[in-house]
Design a protein around this motif. Structure first.
Motif, PDB file in Angstrom:
ATOM      1  N   UNK A 143       0.838  -1.194   0.000  1.00  0.00           N
ATOM      2  CA  UNK A 143       0.000   0.000   0.000  1.00  0.00           C
ATOM      3  C   UNK A 143       0.881   1.254   0.000  1.00  0.00           C
ATOM      4  N   UNK A 144       0.383   2.350  -0.588  1.00  0.00           N
ATOM      5  CA  UNK A 144       1.167   3.598  -0.621  1.00  0.00           C
ATOM      6  C   UNK A 144       1.479   4.083   0.790  1.00  0.00           C
ATOM      7  N   UNK A 145       2.626   4.747   0.938  1.00  0.00           N
ATOM      8  CA  UNK A 145       3.053   5.218   2.254  1.00  0.00           C
ATOM      9  C   UNK A 145       3.017   6.741   2.286  1.00  0.00           C
ATOM     10  N   UNK A 146       3.009   7.280   3.487  1.00  0.00           N
ATOM     11  CA  UNK A 146       2.962   8.729   3.645  1.00  0.00           C
ATOM     12  C   UNK A 146       4.295   9.351   3.227  1.00  0.00           C
ATOM     13  N   UNK A 147       4.267  10.492   2.551  1.00  0.00           N
ATOM     14  CA  UNK A 147       5.524  11.145   2.126  1.00  0.00           C
ATOM     15  C   UNK A 147       6.243  11.793   3.307  1.00  0.00           C
ATOM     16  N   UNK A 148       7.523  12.123   3.095  1.00  0.00           N
ATOM     17  CA  UNK A 148       8.269  12.856   4.118  1.00  0.00           C
ATOM     18  C   UNK A 148       7.875  14.343   4.066  1.00  0.00           C
ATOM     19  N   UNK A 149       8.539  15.166   4.851  1.00  0.00           N
ATOM     20  CA  UNK A 149       8.162  16.584   4.916  1.00  0.00           C
ATOM     21  C   UNK A 149       8.370  17.311   3.591  1.00  0.00           C
ATOM     22  N   UNK A 150       9.201  16.759   2.728  1.00  0.00           N
ATOM     23  CA  UNK A 150       9.438  17.381   1.424  1.00  0.00           C
ATOM     24  C   UNK A 150       8.612  16.750   0.324  1.00  0.00           C
ATOM     25  N   UNK A 151       7.573  15.985   0.707  1.00  0.00           N
ATOM     26  CA  UNK A 151       6.674  15.334  -0.256  1.00  0.00           C
ATOM     27  C   UNK A 151       7.389  14.275  -1.091  1.00  0.00           C
ATOM     28  N   UNK A 152       8.440  13.684  -0.522  1.00  0.00           N
ATOM     29  CA  UNK A 152       9.157  12.599  -1.174  1.00  0.00           C
ATOM     30  C   UNK A 152       9.267  11.412  -0.243  1.00  0.00           C
ATOM     31  N   UNK A 153      10.477  10.797  -0.199  1.00  0.00           N
ATOM     32  CA  UNK A 153      10.655   9.622   0.638  1.00  0.00           C
ATOM     33  C   UNK A 153      12.132   9.474   1.012  1.00  0.00           C
ATOM     34  N   UNK A 154      12.377   8.955   2.228  1.00  0.00           N
ATOM     35  CA  UNK A 154      13.734   8.727   2.717  1.00  0.00           C
ATOM     36  C   UNK A 154      14.074   7.243   2.593  1.00  0.00           C
ATOM     37  N   UNK A 155      15.045   6.924   1.733  1.00  0.00           N
ATOM     38  CA  UNK A 155      15.495   5.556   1.566  1.00  0.00           C
ATOM     39  C   UNK A 155      16.799   5.324   2.328  1.00  0.00           C
ATOM     40  N   UNK A 156      17.314   4.109   2.269  1.00  0.00           N
ATOM     41  CA  UNK A 156      18.510   3.762   3.028  1.00  0.00           C
ATOM     42  C   UNK A 156      19.744   4.513   2.518  1.00  0.00           C
ATOM     43  N   UNK A 157      19.892   4.613   1.191  1.00  0.00           N
ATOM     44  CA  UNK A 157      21.103   5.209   0.629  1.00  0.00           C
ATOM     45  C   UNK A 157      20.916   6.636   0.142  1.00  0.00           C
ATOM     46  N   UNK A 158      19.690   7.084   0.019  1.00  0.00           N
ATOM     47  CA  UNK A 158      19.435   8.459  -0.427  1.00  0.00           C
ATOM     48  C   UNK A 158      17.999   8.844  -0.090  1.00  0.00           C
ATOM     49  N   UNK A 159      17.698  10.118  -0.270  1.00  0.00           N
ATOM     50  CA  UNK A 159      16.339  10.621  -0.052  1.00  0.00           C
ATOM     51  C   UNK A 159      16.006  11.567  -1.193  1.00  0.00           C
ATOM     52  N   UNK A 160      14.705  11.828  -1.361  1.00  0.00           N
ATOM     53  CA  UNK A 160      14.285  12.762  -2.407  1.00  0.00           C
ATOM     54  C   UNK A 160      13.066  13.552  -1.952  1.00  0.00           C
ATOM     55  N   UNK A 161      12.981  14.773  -2.445  1.00  0.00           N
ATOM     56  CA  UNK A 161      11.846  15.655  -2.171  1.00  0.00           C
ATOM     57  C   UNK A 161      11.380  16.221  -3.505  1.00  0.00           C
ATOM     58  N   UNK A 162      10.215  16.853  -3.504  1.00  0.00           N
ATOM     59  CA  UNK A 162       9.705  17.365  -4.767  1.00  0.00           C
ATOM     60  C   UNK A 162       8.768  18.543  -4.585  1.00  0.00           C
ATOM     61  N   UNK A 163       8.682  19.325  -5.664  1.00  0.00           N
ATOM     62  CA  UNK A 163       7.619  20.298  -5.858  1.00  0.00           C
ATOM     63  C   UNK A 163       6.955  19.905  -7.171  1.00  0.00           C
ATOM     64  N   UNK A 164       5.986  20.654  -7.618  1.00  0.00           N
ATOM     65  CA  UNK A 164       5.351  20.311  -8.888  1.00  0.00           C
ATOM     66  C   UNK A 164       6.326  20.444 -10.058  1.00  0.00           C
ATOM     67  N   UNK A 165       7.300  21.335  -9.923  1.00  0.00           N
ATOM     68  CA  UNK A 165       8.199  21.612 -11.049  1.00  0.00           C
ATOM     69  C   UNK A 165       9.454  20.740 -11.054  1.00  0.00           C
ATOM     70  N   UNK A 166       9.939  20.288  -9.875  1.00  0.00           N
ATOM     71  CA  UNK A 166      11.232  19.619  -9.849  1.00  0.00           C
ATOM     72  C   UNK A 166      11.327  18.604  -8.717  1.00  0.00           C
ATOM     73  N   UNK A 167      12.329  17.730  -8.845  1.00  0.00           N
ATOM     74  CA  UNK A 167      12.649  16.728  -7.832  1.00  0.00           C
ATOM     75  C   UNK A 167      14.102  16.924  -7.428  1.00  0.00           C
ATOM     76  N   UNK A 168      14.347  16.907  -6.126  1.00  0.00           N
ATOM     77  CA  UNK A 168      15.708  17.033  -5.618  1.00  0.00           C
ATOM     78  C   UNK A 168      16.099  15.747  -4.902  1.00  0.00           C
ATOM     79  N   UNK A 169      17.218  15.159  -5.344  1.00  0.00           N
ATOM     80  CA  UNK A 169      17.708  13.908  -4.761  1.00  0.00           C
ATOM     81  C   UNK A 169      18.976  14.202  -3.956  1.00  0.00           C
ATOM     82  N   UNK A 170      19.029  13.768  -2.715  1.00  0.00           N
ATOM     83  CA  UNK A 170      20.179  13.988  -1.838  1.00  0.00           C
ATOM     84  C   UNK A 170      20.819  12.656  -1.488  1.00  0.00           C
ATOM     85  N   UNK A 171      22.129  12.526  -1.794  1.00  0.00           N
ATOM     86  CA  UNK A 171      22.860  11.277  -1.562  1.00  0.00           C
ATOM     87  C   UNK A 171      24.056  11.557  -0.659  1.00  0.00           C
TER      88      UNK A 171
END
Length: 279
Positions: free
Chosen positions: A107-135
């Motif tokens: 089932x779908x999970x709740x997004x993080x505070x940046x409307x993305x998700x925190x994974x083990x090796x990286x995280x990502x956030x988004x707006x309608x225009x762009x996605x930012x990936x942090x590694x």
């Protein structure tokens, strides 16, 4: 069915074997017994014996007792062994039928505070225009040690001489010419991906990773002021519809249809809508 029995002829010193043939009708078993007794009466003296009835009655009782014990005997249950699923052969076809176990979809999970998700090796956030990936990378990592490939539908990032940290198909297309990456404080790689479709929330960054529930996305109000009037109106409509769906209420389109219907009903009072089914 045909039954053959062997009977000894008691009238001679040497036993005589006589064939007996009869057909058993399961709906009328007494008819079969009558033929047996007729055969015994014609070829033996058994029925002339004073104890014939008692012996027959005793045989019937013994048969009934044997049947009663067989019915009461508990059936031993064999332990059920778990077997791996194997292809089974169809009765009407020589081709094997593969039995597959249905996998329960996550089932779908709740997004993080940046409307993305925190994974083990990286995280990502988004707006309608762009996605930012942090590694995160080891402290002291230089830009020349980074390997980054950004294509329209694919992202690959890693360090030279090591397995890629990210290597997969993007959730949606991006504009490669408007995408870039940099390394912050020699310990964090940040990738900015500009969306091709800037009116859609991504469920994941790379296909195959956990998907978020986009109905729980909450855009920052401060960023709405930076949008042009048309885009801002669309975003506000999307936010309103998401809140309405979460509360089980009609969306803006459904409310508009209801208003149109109410106006039509008020303009035509002569029409009876009491039994009308309206979707």
């Amino acid at each position: 069915m045909a039954i053959i029995s062997e009977v000894e002829d008691e009238s001679t010193t040497r036993p005589t074997i006589l064939p007996f043939r009869a057909t058993l009708d399961s709906s009328n078993p007494l008819s079969f017994l009558e033929k047996v007794f007729d055969f015994l009466g014609q070829h033996t003296d058994f029925l002339k014996k004073p104890s014939a009835e008692e012996e027959i009655s005793a045989a019937v009782k013994a048969a009934k007792e044997k049947l009663r014990k067989a019915e009461k005997k508990p059936v031993e249950k064999k332990p059920v062994e778990k077997e791996s699923v194997k292809p089974t052969m169809a009765a009407s076809s020589s081709e094997p039928i593969e039995v597959k176990e249905k996998k329960q979809e996550a089932s779908p999970i709740a997004p993080n505070k940046g409307n993305g998700y925190d994974l083990e090796k990286y995280s990502w956030v988004q707006s309608l225009q762009e996605v930012t990936v942090n590694i995160p990378v080891p402290t002291g990592t230089k830009a020349r040690s980074v390997v980054c490939e950004i294509k329209k539908n694919r992202l690959k990032l890693g360090l030279k001489g090591q397995d890629p940290i990210i290597d997969g198909e993007l959730y949606r297309s991006v504009k490669p010419d408007d995408c870039y990456w940099n390394i912050e404080d020699q310990k964090m790689i940040s990738i900015l991906l500009t969306k091709q479709d800037q009116m859609e929330w991504w469920k994941c960054c790379v296909k195959g990773e956990p998907e978020i529930d986009t109905q729980k996305v909450e855009p920052e109000n401060s960023k709405l002021a930076d949008l042009d009037p048309e885009t801002r109106s669309t975003v506000e409509k999307m936010m309103f519809d998401q809140r309405q769906k979460q509360m089980g209420l009609p969306t803006s389109d459904e409310l508009q249809k209801q208003d149109i219907l109410k106006k039509f009903m008020s303009q035509h009072p002569e029409m009876d809508f009491s039994n009308a089914k309206i979707n």
